[in-house]
Scaffold this motif. Structure first.
Motif, mmCIF file in Angstrom:
data_model
loop_
_atom_site.group_PDB
_atom_site.id
_atom_site.type_symbol
_atom_site.label_atom_id
_atom_site.label_comp_id
_atom_site.label_asym_id
_atom_site.label_seq_id
_atom_site.Cartn_x
_atom_site.Cartn_y
_atom_site.Cartn_z
ATOM 1 N N GLU A 77 0.962 -1.251 0.135
ATOM 2 C CA GLU A 77 0.065 0.015 -0.125
ATOM 3 C C GLU A 77 0.822 1.221 0.099
ATOM 4 O O GLU A 77 1.531 1.428 1.010
ATOM 5 N N VAL A 78 1.121 1.876 -1.333
ATOM 6 C CA VAL A 78 2.038 2.735 -1.468
ATOM 7 C C VAL A 78 1.502 4.337 -1.285
ATOM 8 O O VAL A 78 0.583 4.475 -1.821
ATOM 9 N N HIS A 79 2.379 5.061 -0.346
ATOM 10 C CA HIS A 79 1.949 6.461 -0.132
ATOM 11 C C HIS A 79 3.260 7.127 -0.424
ATOM 12 O O HIS A 79 4.099 7.090 -0.146
ATOM 13 N N VAL A 80 2.952 8.200 -1.478
ATOM 14 C CA VAL A 80 3.971 9.059 -1.857
ATOM 15 C C VAL A 80 3.603 10.492 -1.503
ATOM 16 O O VAL A 80 2.382 11.035 -1.757
ATOM 17 N N ALA A 107 4.002 2.650 8.998
ATOM 18 C CA ALA A 107 4.787 2.426 7.815
ATOM 19 C C ALA A 107 5.845 1.358 7.904
ATOM 20 O O ALA A 107 6.268 1.385 9.131
ATOM 21 N N ALA A 108 5.856 0.259 7.225
ATOM 22 C CA ALA A 108 6.681 -0.890 7.198
ATOM 23 C C ALA A 108 8.093 -0.436 6.640
ATOM 24 O O ALA A 108 9.241 -0.964 6.906
ATOM 25 N N VAL A 109 8.100 0.101 5.292
ATOM 26 C CA VAL A 109 9.348 0.704 4.844
ATOM 27 C C VAL A 109 9.292 2.201 4.405
ATOM 28 O O VAL A 109 8.043 2.663 4.024
ATOM 29 N N VAL A 110 10.072 2.780 4.372
ATOM 30 C CA VAL A 110 10.375 4.207 4.067
ATOM 31 C C VAL A 110 11.328 4.645 3.204
ATOM 32 O O VAL A 110 12.574 4.088 3.432
ATOM 33 N N PHE A 111 11.091 5.309 2.186
ATOM 34 C CA PHE A 111 12.169 5.644 1.171
ATOM 35 C C PHE A 111 12.285 7.253 1.295
ATOM 36 O O PHE A 111 11.173 7.881 1.166
ATOM 37 N N ALA A 112 13.318 7.854 1.569
ATOM 38 C CA ALA A 112 13.573 9.347 1.524
ATOM 39 C C ALA A 112 14.068 9.650 0.150
ATOM 40 O O ALA A 112 15.191 9.445 0.105
ATOM 41 N N CYS A 113 13.389 10.372 -0.565
ATOM 42 C CA CYS A 113 13.853 10.685 -1.834
ATOM 43 C C CYS A 113 13.908 12.093 -2.499
ATOM 44 O O CYS A 113 13.641 12.497 -3.534
ATOM 45 N N ARG A 138 18.659 18.018 4.846
ATOM 46 C CA ARG A 138 18.128 18.078 6.493
ATOM 47 C C ARG A 138 16.874 17.439 6.395
ATOM 48 O O ARG A 138 16.850 16.653 7.436
ATOM 49 N N LEU A 139 16.165 17.512 5.566
ATOM 50 C CA LEU A 139 14.741 16.702 5.365
ATOM 51 C C LEU A 139 15.184 15.213 5.262
ATOM 52 O O LEU A 139 14.257 14.458 6.082
ATOM 53 N N GLN A 140 16.050 14.899 4.374
ATOM 54 C CA GLN A 140 16.102 13.573 4.385
ATOM 55 C C GLN A 140 16.751 12.891 5.950
ATOM 56 O O GLN A 140 16.258 11.705 6.291
ATOM 57 N N ARG A 141 17.460 13.446 6.754
ATOM 58 C CA ARG A 141 17.643 13.166 7.898
ATOM 59 C C ARG A 141 16.579 12.968 8.923
ATOM 60 O O ARG A 141 16.502 12.169 9.723
ATOM 61 N N ALA A 142 15.698 14.013 8.722
ATOM 62 C CA ALA A 142 14.608 14.192 9.557
ATOM 63 C C ALA A 142 13.662 12.782 9.145
ATOM 64 O O ALA A 142 13.051 12.248 10.058
ATOM 65 N N ILE A 143 13.587 12.527 8.084
ATOM 66 C CA ILE A 143 12.758 11.389 7.625
ATOM 67 C C ILE A 143 13.216 10.070 8.183
ATOM 68 O O ILE A 143 12.524 9.347 8.526
ATOM 69 N N ALA A 144 14.543 10.168 8.025
ATOM 70 C CA ALA A 144 15.265 8.770 8.735
ATOM 71 C C ALA A 144 14.828 8.753 10.119
ATOM 72 O O ALA A 144 14.676 7.479 10.633
ATOM 73 N N THR A 145 15.200 9.982 10.915
ATOM 74 C CA THR A 145 14.886 9.889 12.156
ATOM 75 C C THR A 145 13.422 9.529 12.714
ATOM 76 O O THR A 145 13.158 8.675 13.362
ATOM 77 N N ASP A 146 12.435 10.234 11.901
ATOM 78 C CA ASP A 146 11.051 9.951 11.958
ATOM 79 C C ASP A 146 10.659 8.312 11.712
ATOM 80 O O ASP A 146 9.765 7.636 12.304
ATOM 81 N N GLY A 165 9.211 2.828 13.904
ATOM 82 C CA GLY A 165 9.515 1.368 13.493
ATOM 83 C C GLY A 165 9.665 0.893 11.992
ATOM 84 O O GLY A 165 9.352 -0.348 11.950
ATOM 85 N N ALA A 166 9.893 1.664 11.247
ATOM 86 C CA ALA A 166 9.979 1.322 9.851
ATOM 87 C C ALA A 166 11.466 1.097 9.452
ATOM 88 O O ALA A 166 12.482 1.735 10.239
ATOM 89 N N LEU A 167 11.494 0.342 8.464
ATOM 90 C CA LEU A 167 12.866 0.367 7.766
ATOM 91 C C LEU A 167 13.015 1.363 6.969
ATOM 92 O O LEU A 167 12.211 1.558 5.857
ATOM 93 N N VAL A 168 14.324 2.111 6.892
ATOM 94 C CA VAL A 168 14.352 3.370 6.242
ATOM 95 C C VAL A 168 15.425 3.074 5.243
ATOM 96 O O VAL A 168 16.649 2.794 5.475
ATOM 97 N N ASN A 169 15.309 3.647 4.029
ATOM 98 C CA ASN A 169 16.346 3.834 3.121
ATOM 99 C C ASN A 169 16.439 5.418 2.527
ATOM 100 O O ASN A 169 15.389 6.152 2.148
ATOM 101 N N VAL A 170 17.330 5.964 2.877
ATOM 102 C CA VAL A 170 18.024 7.357 2.519
ATOM 103 C C VAL A 170 18.589 7.331 1.267
ATOM 104 O O VAL A 170 19.914 6.765 1.067
ATOM 105 N N VAL A 171 17.808 7.639 0.147
ATOM 106 C CA VAL A 171 18.494 7.540 -1.194
ATOM 107 C C VAL A 171 19.913 8.290 -1.388
ATOM 108 O O VAL A 171 20.301 9.102 -1.157
ATOM 109 N N ASP A 172 20.967 7.523 -1.740
ATOM 110 C CA ASP A 172 22.334 7.819 -2.045
ATOM 111 C C ASP A 172 22.905 7.971 -0.747
ATOM 112 O O ASP A 172 24.169 8.670 -0.722
ATOM 113 N N GLU A 173 22.544 7.581 0.117
ATOM 114 C CA GLU A 173 23.147 7.653 1.486
ATOM 115 C C GLU A 173 23.017 6.414 2.239
ATOM 116 O O GLU A 173 22.221 6.204 3.150
#
Length: 220
Positions: A37-40, A71-77, A82-90, A95-103
């Motif tokens: 169930e994908v939310h963008v 969320a089960a999985v999060v992609f920060a794209c 600064r926003l990328q880091r905030a998304i990873a922390t959140d 409780g999600a697995l997080v992928n920060v693109v290119d990091e």
């Protein structure tokens, strides 16, 4: 190795992509194909994301930490560090697995280069060292693995319960499937010789099997 290779079941689970560009579109497409169930979330969406609107939940607004709840999985794209880091922390707080693109160092996982042939999926990774090399290797895999591999996976998947019911020994079942593949199943499917493929399987399992049937038992 650096990473544990896994295939994660996200079917029906909430997954969030933050960002509206081409990278976000690729991540959203992979998640949708896996049944998530994908939310963008993004103030703007690329034409590619807009074209997938029927498969996705598009939220045209700035990101908020509540977007990752459940969320089960999060992609920060995004292109905002600064926003990328905030998304990873959140995401981790949710409780999600997080992928920060290119990091890779800021990510819980990396997805690598994916090659799809039906149910056959090959993931190529350099553990984040060189995505360009991963793409190069992945393209060689694409050239080597044709659509017959996807068909073989579908056929063997339908055959599996038949073999499981009739052969109790795991070692013997393994030998049966190895005999089918070693007998040339892939070459027969690649050249369109479905009847010969059916005879190959029949000769090994001792009963009729129509390789042209779909997973629902209907003729394909």
């Amino acid at each position: 190795m650096g990473y544990l290779p896994l295939f994660l079941d996200v079917d029906g689970r909430r997954c969030v992509v933050v960002g509206g560009g081409p990278v976000a579109a690729r991540k959203a497409a992979v998640l949708a194909e896996a049944g998530a169930e994908v939310h963008v979330v993004s103030p703007e969406f690329s034409a590619e994301l807009e074209s997938m609107a029927a498969l996705l939940n598009l939220h045209r607004r700035p990101y908020g930490s509540g977007d990752l709840d459940g969320a089960a999985v999060v992609f920060a794209c995004t292109d905002d560090g600064r926003l990328q880091r905030a998304i990873a922390t959140d995401g981790r707080a949710a409780g999600a697995l997080v992928n920060v693109v290119d990091e890779a160092d800021a990510s819980d996982f990396i997805s690598g280069y994916l090659v799809h042939r039906g149910k056959v999926v090959v993931a190529v990774s350099t553990s984040g060292a060189s995505p360009t090399l991963a793409r190069s290797v992945g393209r060689r895999v694409e050239e080597a693995i044709g659509p017959e591999y996807g068909r073989a996976a579908e056929i063997l998947g339908r055959l599996r319960p038949v073999v499981m019911d009739s052969i109790k020994s795991p070692e013997e079942r393994s030998r049966v499937f190895a005999s089918i593949l070693d007998g040339g199943l892939l070459d027969l499917l690649a050249s369109g010789r479905d009847q010969e493929a059916g005879r190959l399987i029949e000769g090994i399992i001792g009963s009729g099997f129509d390789v042209a049937e779909t997973a629902t038992g209907e003729k394909g």
